[in-house]
Structure formats: C-alpha cells, structure tokens
Motif scaffolding. Structure first.
Motif, PDB file in Angstrom:
ATOM      1  N   LEU B 180       0.844  -1.196   0.000  1.00  0.00           N
ATOM      2  CA  LEU B 180       0.000   0.000   0.000  1.00  0.00           C
ATOM      3  C   LEU B 180       0.876   1.241   0.000  1.00  0.00           C
ATOM      4  N   GLY B 182       0.498   5.205   0.974  1.00  0.00           N
ATOM      5  CA  GLY B 182      -0.384   6.185   1.601  1.00  0.00           C
ATOM      6  C   GLY B 182       0.396   6.996   2.611  1.00  0.00           C
ATOM      7  N   PRO B 332      -5.089   6.151   3.813  1.00  0.00           N
ATOM      8  CA  PRO B 332      -4.882   6.433   2.391  1.00  0.00           C
ATOM      9  C   PRO B 332      -5.228   7.891   2.086  1.00  0.00           C
ATOM     10  N   ASN B 340      -6.687   4.382  -2.004  1.00  0.00           N
ATOM     11  CA  ASN B 340      -5.469   3.647  -1.690  1.00  0.00           C
ATOM     12  C   ASN B 340      -4.686   3.368  -2.970  1.00  0.00           C
ATOM     13  N   SER B 415      -9.513   1.702  -4.228  1.00  0.00           N
ATOM     14  CA  SER B 415      -8.075   1.555  -4.472  1.00  0.00           C
ATOM     15  C   SER B 415      -7.789   1.559  -5.970  1.00  0.00           C
TER      16      SER B 415
END
Lengths: 280, 467
Positions: B180, B182, B332, B340, B415
């Motif tokens: 991820l 963020g 995010p 995200n 996302s």
C-alpha cells in the motif's frame, strides 16, 4: 622455426585478452554512442550524432559537465598541495614518519562506497559535524560538493603521498648539501631544487588525480546520489540515472563525452608537465 | 620476424572478430527461430476462431516435451524481494529433483536486468516489476511465455492480474499481497495535537493541508520529507495522481501523444509537493534526510506523518519489538479523497517465465510457477504473513496489528494502481527532477516539460503510434 620466432606466437593469448577485455569495450563505447540501442528494441540502428544533438538540446549535460570539471580541478589542486606539504614533512625515514605514512595510506584500502557511507554519517543532518557546527553539509547545495571532494581527497591521497616521498628521496643529497653551504634556506631548497627534481612524480600525480576526479562515481553516489537538487550530479551519476531509463545508446553517448573530456584535458596537461621535467 | 609479427597480429584480430561474430550468431539463433514462428503466424489466417483451434494443437506439442533432461532452473531475483523464494526452490527440488538456483541480481536491479536483457541473456524464471511500462521494457510479447492458460490465472483474486498482463495476455504471477502507498502517522503526535483518528482522517489534499496547519500550530513537524533519498519525493505525486490516472483515460492519452506531462492534471501533483515544502510543513533538512531518517523520526515522534510505501511500516516493525500499532497508523490519501494506491513490484514475489529457446527448460519453468501457485503456496503465505492472492488459500491468523489496520482501509476506501503503471514509455529520472523542484531550481511546469522530452524520445524508440 627459430627460437626467437616462437616467442612471437607466445604473445597470442595475451593479445587476445587485451583486445577482448580492454580494446573491444572501448571500441564498442565509440560505436554504441552513435546508435539507438535501447532495451525497448531488438535492433540496433545507427542514428549518426542524434544522441549528441539531443543531449546538447536538453542542456542538463552542460551543468553536469561543469560540476564534473569543478570536481576534477579542485581534487587535482587540493590533493597535490596537501600531498606535497605532507611529503616534505614526512620525507625523512624515521618511526614517526613511517607510522604517519601508514595512517595516510589506510584510507586507500577502504572501499570508496564504504568511505562515502562513513562520511555520510559524519556530514549528514544527524552527524557529528551538524552537531558541532550546526550545519548540514550534505543538505546544502553550496557545500555538498566540497564535502564529497574532501572525502575523495581523504580516500586517495595516500597513493600520491608515497609517490612524492619516493620522488623526494631520489633527489641527490649532495645537491642539497651544496645549496646549504651556499647559504640557501629550506624554502629556497624546496622551491629551486626539490620541486623541479620531482618532475616525474608531479606529472604522475597531477595526471592521475585529475583523471580520478573527472571519473568520480562511487563516493558521490554513496554520499549524495548527486543531490541535493542535483548540485553534486557528476557525469557518471547522470549516466547511471539515464541508464535506468533503458536508453542505452543515448547513455553511452554521455560516457563517450566523459571519455573525450578526460582525453582532451589530460593529454595536454601531461605533455606540458613532461616538457617541464628536469633531467638529472 | 617482422613478417611473422604482422601475420600474428592479423591472425589475432581475425580470431577476435570471428569469436564475436560466432557469439552473436549463437545468441541470435533463438531470435531467428522466433522470427520464423512469427512469420508462420503472420501467414496463418487471422480469424480468431482459427487461432482458437490452433491452441490445442500447441498444447499437444507442449505435452510432448519432457522435463527429464532438465537439471537446473535459474531464477533472477531482486535482492530486496522476500527470501521465501528459497523455500519454493527447495520444495520444487525435493519434488522434481530439478535444482533451482536463485541468482541475486546486484543493485541497481532494474538497470542491471535490462542490460542483461539487451545482451539477450535470459533466466528460466524472472522476478520483475509489474505494470504495462515494465512489461514493455522487457518486450513481454517477444521474450516472455504467455501463461494465460495456467491454473493460477482463474484463481487470482480481485483485479490483481492486470498488473502482470499486457494486451489480454498474462505473463506473470504474484504471490504476496500488493504494497500500500499512503500516509503513515504517529498516533501519539496526533493525540498531542488534539487530532482524533480515524474520525479526523483528512480527505484529499485540502484536508491534508488543514491537518498539517493544525499540527504545525501545535508545535509539531507535520511531515518528514526524505529528499536525500530522492525516490522518496515521488510519493506525494503518486498519491496526487492516482485518482486522475485510475478514473480517466489520461494514461492512454499520454501513450498516444494526445496530451503531455505539462497537462495541468499532472502538473498539479508536482505543485502540491512543492507547496508542502514551501509552506514549512516539512523538516528543514529535507534535502539530505533519508528513508531511514523517515522511519526513525516517525517512530520517535519527531514528525507526525510520512507519505510512504508499506516498506516504511515493515521496516519499523522489523526494528522494534512487539506490536507497533500503538504508535504507528496508516491512512490512504489522494487528490480529492482517500484512494489507496496498490503497488505491485518485485517485492510481491512476481514470477515471469522468459522464452529461453529450450522447450524442456520452458516447460520446467512453468512447472515451477505451477508449484509456487499450488502446493508450495501456503508455506509462502505462512512465512510472509501475507493475505492470499489466490483462491483456496488462507492468510495467517496472527497478522501484525499494524498490517491489519493498514490493509483494513481497503474495505473502507477505493483503491487503484500507481500512475506510472499506466504509462508505456519511460519518463526520465523523475526523482532527480523532483529534488530540483523542492530545492527551487525547477518549477512544476519544468518538471513536466523535462519528463515530456524523455517520454517522447522513449515513445519514438518503442515505436508508439502518434509520436
């Protein structure tokens, strides 16, 4: 076949080795700079001087070239001045002199990347220099280049120092004795006898330090990666960055430029210094 | 003697040239075979139905190939990718008797691999980045085996396979969940500044600015920038470009020369990065601070936030004892919301099977991928602590809480993939341009213009239409 004729054939393996591993890469460096060699393509085509035109139009290379020249010049001047002074101080063979020569030579044995990372710790924002003087050398666009030059000099000065000491030791003792009897002081002896007579050492050290400075890569990579804001981006870092974009022909053109720059600067300097050398 | 020497030199030169020529010919041989195959394909009728009929015939041909002659498989691996590849290598060797040698390619990994690729060197298995641009870099269609008919393709969850697919063909698999991208934050610093998470989670860039002002007013360093490692400067632009690249067709517009990197929709991301630095919301030493500094300052509470990839959380977790979720949190963030960013890279244990020209080796490589995505897979999940990428497997029960919280945001927010996975040509040394941007020696427009020059040159080399 006569014995002396056999000798000629014995150099074949050595010649093959020299051609394949020394000459050929250099020849290819010349050739690929004029091609569109790229990871995206299967074919390699000649594009003439297209890569050089694009490089000059982009302009970034001129800035990096200036930084490289500044680096090379400063390294050459500072490392030789420092080495000369130290060599004159450590010229005599005694225990202290031997210990100090060893101390100055130790950094030569350290890997340049390791040296770079060690000094990155010293000069960085949480390093000892920042703690004492409240200045972050590696974060300053004004001082970062000087910090990398300092490390370069620290790292490589040991070699030149030994060359100068060897040169000074070869100056005939009786010449210096005559000069002393004639009333010359130490400064006059250094200026008029020692310096002129270590001509070959000067030529070797100046040429080598300048070429080493112009070719710098690892210490800068470890310390600043060309930053901050590309203020220490020497040509080799530029090559590395562009190599990752997959345009190999374009990038090879930069390495050819670096080769030519070194060639154009180093050869006249060597010729000039050779002419000034005094024969005993 | 002189005569002999001249003959000798000519001989040496000729042998060397001949040697190089032979080397090139040997390497070119598989390409020639491919060229013949390509010609045959071109001559074949183009209708899809007939192509479909050809597929079983090809499978039959593949079945005739045996792995018996294969003694060893070579894997080119990114040193930064998880070490579980060794577990798979051992398991496969135990099962088949074929040795799997994992060769770590030294840094810089991408350019080292690409250099070898350009010299026609190929491993049996390649651990390579994902995204359309990265697949173009290795000329996927020409150099990689099409794995579309393998079992893992139907089993792969979500839209994850998009990252290893090009023009409808799947070329690779991934074993570990995506990383991820963020904003990581220090919960204690937020608490000190009177910010209650998750209720006060900033929405979009405007929300982030408000939050940073509040933190600065409370005497905290709102964000820690690590411009000494220039790649870290890319994170804010990545966050600010995710929405526009995932929600519009701008990636395709760039690939077809219908727009440029000086497009306001792109330049805004660089302007925002610059604005954050100009407004004093980051540390003073942002030009020399590093990724490691980012970890330390965030963990120690010297800074409130660090926009970063998941590696930041993982690195802090690796260097601290016990649960770090009491201190470190994640949210995010994107241009106008909280999208995200999913990052697929070599760290996901990506595996591609290059065309090596040896049918037995190629078959064994596919078998290795089959093993890694079936009987060998659960052990990888157990060891990495990753959620499964494939149906029929289970993630670990004792996941670190910081990961549970971070990946939990996938349930609450949308996302998308990072912007650069939509663009085919390379765009030059962006980290270097961004370091100039934050130092004030380049404007946001100039960053876009510099990228555009690289983009155009690269697009021409690839032969994209419109350039």
């Amino acid at each position: 076949m006569k014995e002396r004729d056999y000798k000629g054939f014995l150099i074949i393996p050595a010649l093959l080795f020299v051609f394949t591993f020394y000459l050929l890469p250099n020849i290819l460096n010349f050739i690929y700079a004029f091609t569109d060699w790229s990871v995206f393509k299967t074919e390699i085509n000649f594009v003439g001087i297209q890569n050089f035109i694009e490089l000059s139009q982009r302009g970034e290379i001129w800035k990096d070239l200036l930084i490289t020249l500044e680096y090379g010049l400063l390294v050459m001047i500072l490392i030789n001045l420092t080495n000369l002074v130290l060599a004159l101080a450590l010229e005599r063979t005694c225990l202290f002199s031997r210990i100090m020569r060893t101390v100055f030579f130790i950094p030569v044995l350290i890997a340049p990347l390791a040296a770079g990372y060690i000094f990155k710790g010293f000069f960085g924002s949480s390093g000892i220099v920042a703690d004492i003087f409240n200045i972050n050398l590696l974060g300053s666009m004004r001082y970062a280049l000087f910090a990398t030059i300092f490390v370069h000099i620290w790292k490589f000065m040991g070699v030149g120092l030994l060359v100068y000491i060897a040169g000074l030791n070869s100056v005939p003792e009786d010449l210096i004795e005559y000069a002393r009897i004639e009333g010359a002081n130490e400064f006059q002896i250094i200026k008029n006898i020692k310096i002129p007579l270590i001509g070959p050492s000067l030529t070797f050290n100046i040429a080598l330090s300048m070429i080493g400075g112009l070719k710098v890569f690892d210490t800068v990579l470890a310390m600043t990666q060309g930053g901050p804001a590309r203020s220490t981006e020497v040509l080799n870092i530029f090559i590395l960055q562009n190599f990752a974009t997959g345009r190999l022909g374009y990038t090879t053109a930069v390495s050819l430029i670096l080769f030519l720059v070194i060639f154009i600067i180093a050869i006249p300097v060597i010729i000039f210094l050779r002419k000034r050398e005094v024969e005993l | 003697m002189k005569k002999y020497l001249i003959i000798l030199l000519v001989l040496v030169f000729s042998i060397s040239i001949l040697g190089i020529g032979v080397g090139c010919k040997e390497e070119a041989a598989p390409e020639e075979e491919e060229a013949v195959e390509e010609t045959a394909e071109e001559e074949a009728p183009a209708e899809e139905e007939e192509e479909a009929e050809e597929a079983p015939a090809e499978e039959e041909a593949a079945e005739e190939v045996s792995m018996e002659s294969v003694e060893k498989l070579t894997v080119w691996y990114n040193p930064d990718a998880p070490k579980e590849i060794n577990m798979l290598a051992d398991g496969f060797q135990e099962k088949t008797g074929i040795e799997v040698e994992v060769v770590t390619i030294p840094a810089p990994f991408p350019s080292t691999v690409l250099t070898k690729w350009a010299a026609d060197e190929r491993p049996d298995i390649l651990n390579w980045h994902t995204g359309v641009n990265r697949l173009y870099e290795v000329r996927a269609e020409e150099t990689l085996q099409d794995l579309s008919d393998m079992e893992f393709v139907d089993k792969t969850l979500n839209n994850y396979l998009d990252a290893t697919s090009l023009d409808g063909k799947c070329y690779g698999t991934m074993l570990v969940e995506p990383v991820l991208i963020g904003v990581w934050y220090n919960k204690e610093v937020f608490e000190r500044a009177g910010i209650n998470m998750p209720a006060d989670t900033p929405v979009g860039y405007d929300g982030l600015l408000e939050l940073m002002k509040k933190l600065k007013d409370a005497g905290e360093v709102p964000m820690y920038s690590g411009g000494g490692d220039t790649w870290t400067l890319q994170i804010i632009p990545i966050l600010m470009l995710t929405e526009v690249f995932n929600n519009t067709d701008i990636g395709n517009e760039l690939n077809t020369n219908q727009t440029t990197y000086t497009d306001e929709r792109i330049v805004q991301a660089f302007e925002k990065l610059k604005e954050i630095h100009d407004m004093g919301y980051v540390n003073d030493d942002f030009l020399s601070a590093t990724f490691v500094d980012q970890q330390e300052k965030l963990w120690n509470g010297d800074a409130a936030m660090v926009p970063q990839v998941g590696a930041l959380g993982n690195a802090i977790f690796a260097n601290q004892e016990g649960d770090i979720s009491d201190v470190i949190g994640y949210f995010p963030l994107s241009e106008t919301g909280n999208m995200n960013v999913l990052s697929f890279s070599t760290g996901n244990i990506t595996m591609y099977a290059p065309k090596t020209g040896d049918p037995a080796q190629e078959l064994a490589a596919r078998e290795f991928i089959k093993y890694a995505t079936s009987e060998g897979y659960q052990a990888v999940l157990d060891s990495t602590g990753s959620q499964p990428m494939l149906e029929g497997f289970t993630g670990p029960a004792d996941r670190p809480q910081y990961k549970v919280e971070a990946y939990g945001t996938l349930d609450d927010y949308p996302s998308g993939q990072g912007w650069n996975s939509f663009v085919i040509p390379s765009y030059g040394p962006l980290p270097a341009y961004l370091s100039e941007l934050v130092a004030g020696t380049k404007t946001a427009e100039e960053v876009g213009a510099a990228m555009q020059l690289d983009h155009e040159a690269s697009a021409k080399e690839i032969g994209l239409e419109g350039f």
